[in-house]
Design a protein around this motif. Structure first.
Motif, PDB file in Angstrom:
ATOM      1  N   ARG A   1      -2.614   2.299   5.249  1.00  0.00           N
ATOM      2  CA  ARG A   1      -3.858   2.966   4.855  1.00  0.00           C
ATOM      3  C   ARG A   1      -4.512   3.756   5.997  1.00  0.00           C
ATOM      4  N   PRO A   2      -4.428   3.307   7.253  1.00  0.00           N
ATOM      5  CA  PRO A   2      -5.009   4.118   8.336  1.00  0.00           C
ATOM      6  C   PRO A   2      -4.434   5.538   8.420  1.00  0.00           C
ATOM      7  N   VAL A   3      -3.252   5.763   7.862  1.00  0.00           N
ATOM      8  CA  VAL A   3      -2.674   7.108   7.863  1.00  0.00           C
ATOM      9  C   VAL A   3      -3.608   8.093   7.163  1.00  0.00           C
TER      10      VAL A   3
ATOM     11  N   ASP B   1      -6.789   8.126   7.149  1.00  0.00           N
ATOM     12  CA  ASP B   1      -7.868   8.518   8.051  1.00  0.00           C
ATOM     13  C   ASP B   1      -7.369   9.491   9.113  1.00  0.00           C
ATOM     14  N   LEU B   2      -6.125   9.322   9.530  1.00  0.00           N
ATOM     15  CA  LEU B   2      -5.578  10.164  10.592  1.00  0.00           C
ATOM     16  C   LEU B   2      -5.370  11.606  10.166  1.00  0.00           C
TER      17      LEU B   2
ATOM     18  N   HIS C   1       2.316   7.667  14.653  1.00  0.00           N
ATOM     19  CA  HIS C   1       1.560   6.451  14.335  1.00  0.00           C
ATOM     20  C   HIS C   1       2.552   5.339  14.029  1.00  0.00           C
TER      21      HIS C   1
ATOM     22  N   ASP D   1      -1.744  -3.777   4.219  1.00  0.00           N
ATOM     23  CA  ASP D   1      -2.479  -2.517   4.267  1.00  0.00           C
ATOM     24  C   ASP D   1      -2.308  -1.734   5.563  1.00  0.00           C
ATOM     25  N   SER D   2      -1.187  -1.837   6.225  1.00  0.00           N
ATOM     26  CA  SER D   2      -1.004  -1.145   7.504  1.00  0.00           C
ATOM     27  C   SER D   2      -0.814   0.355   7.360  1.00  0.00           C
TER      28      SER D   2
ATOM     29  N   ASP E   1       0.804  -1.220   0.000  1.00  0.00           N
ATOM     30  CA  ASP E   1       0.000   0.000   0.000  1.00  0.00           C
ATOM     31  C   ASP E   1       0.838   1.272   0.000  1.00  0.00           C
TER      32      ASP E   1
END
Length: 230
Positions: free
Chosen positions: A223-225, A227-228, A208, A220-221, A116
């Motif tokens: 991808r949360p960035v 959202d942050l 993070h 996919d670790s 990702d």
């Protein structure tokens, strides 16, 4: 968030396996090892922690390496000395192979981006979020990004050996924020080392963490960035 700072190894990219590393160097040098010897040597190199970006040393460090280990990322010379010192604990058919191993790990072929990485960096650029790479490292990683087509996404590279400063020293993160024209309080640091990358919090950066896993086990670790930073 106006900017995201990323660590390199274990965050955006992952180094090849120790066995792949050794096989590539032996093939380049046209050196043949019986398969059982090759597997044993790869295992011993991994135990020694000889592959930068790979496993940490699991035993006692040789005295010469111990003397520079904690500051190995402050210069190219210290970095090479530390890792070739670890490699030389493992007998190989030709002593020159130890320097060849070190040279191999600096090549684009030795590194693979996480699945990702391109998606997340591209999305950040589309949103107008600046990207910096802040790495404890002893060599120039820019060719890795260029070869994998990711250099256009990066606005600043801040590498420890170029500044003589290692994470978690806040000055390295401050240098990155300054290069990107961003207030640290408007930046997010993403990394896999809680101690080293967590140093950004001293400046007021958000932090993070991701897991330092093989590429195949971490799809996919990052991808949360996305959202942050909303």
């Amino acid at each position: 968030m106006a900017a995201v700072l990323f660590d390199f190894s274990g965050t955006l990219f992952r180094i090849e396996s120790t066995e792949s590393w050794l096989r590539a160097v032996l093939a380049e040098a046209d050196v043949l090892l019986p398969e059982p010897e090759l597997i044993r040597a790869a295992r011993d190199l991994e135990t020694a922690g000889a592959l930068p970006g790979g496993a940490f040393p699991s035993g006692r460090l040789p005295d010469a390496v111990a003397a520079v280990w904690d500051i190995r990322d402050k210069s190219a010379e210290l970095h090479r000395a530390a890792y070739t010192g670890l490699s030389r604990q493992v007998p190989l058919p030709d002593p020159a192979l130890h320097d060849a191993l070190y040279d191999r790990h600096m090549t684009p072929a030795a590194w693979q981006p996480y699945p990702d990485t391109a998606e997340v960096l591209g999305a950040l650029r589309e949103r107008g979020v600046a990207v910096g790479v802040v790495s404890n490292i002893g060599w120039d990683l820019r060719p890795i990004f260029r070869d994998h087509g990711l250099d256009p996404y990066v606005g600043a590279y801040v590498l420890s050996y170029e500044h003589g400063i290692q994470k978690p020293d806040p000055r390295l993160f401050a240098t990155a924020c300054e290069a990107l024209g961003t207030d640290p309080r408007d930046a997010l640091m993403v990394g896999d080392d809680r101690r080293a990358d967590g140093g950004a919090a001293a400046l007021g950066c958000g932090v993070h963490f991701v897991d330092h896993l093989p590429v195949s086990r971490r799809p996919d670790s990052l991808r949360p960035v996305l959202d942050l930073i909303r």
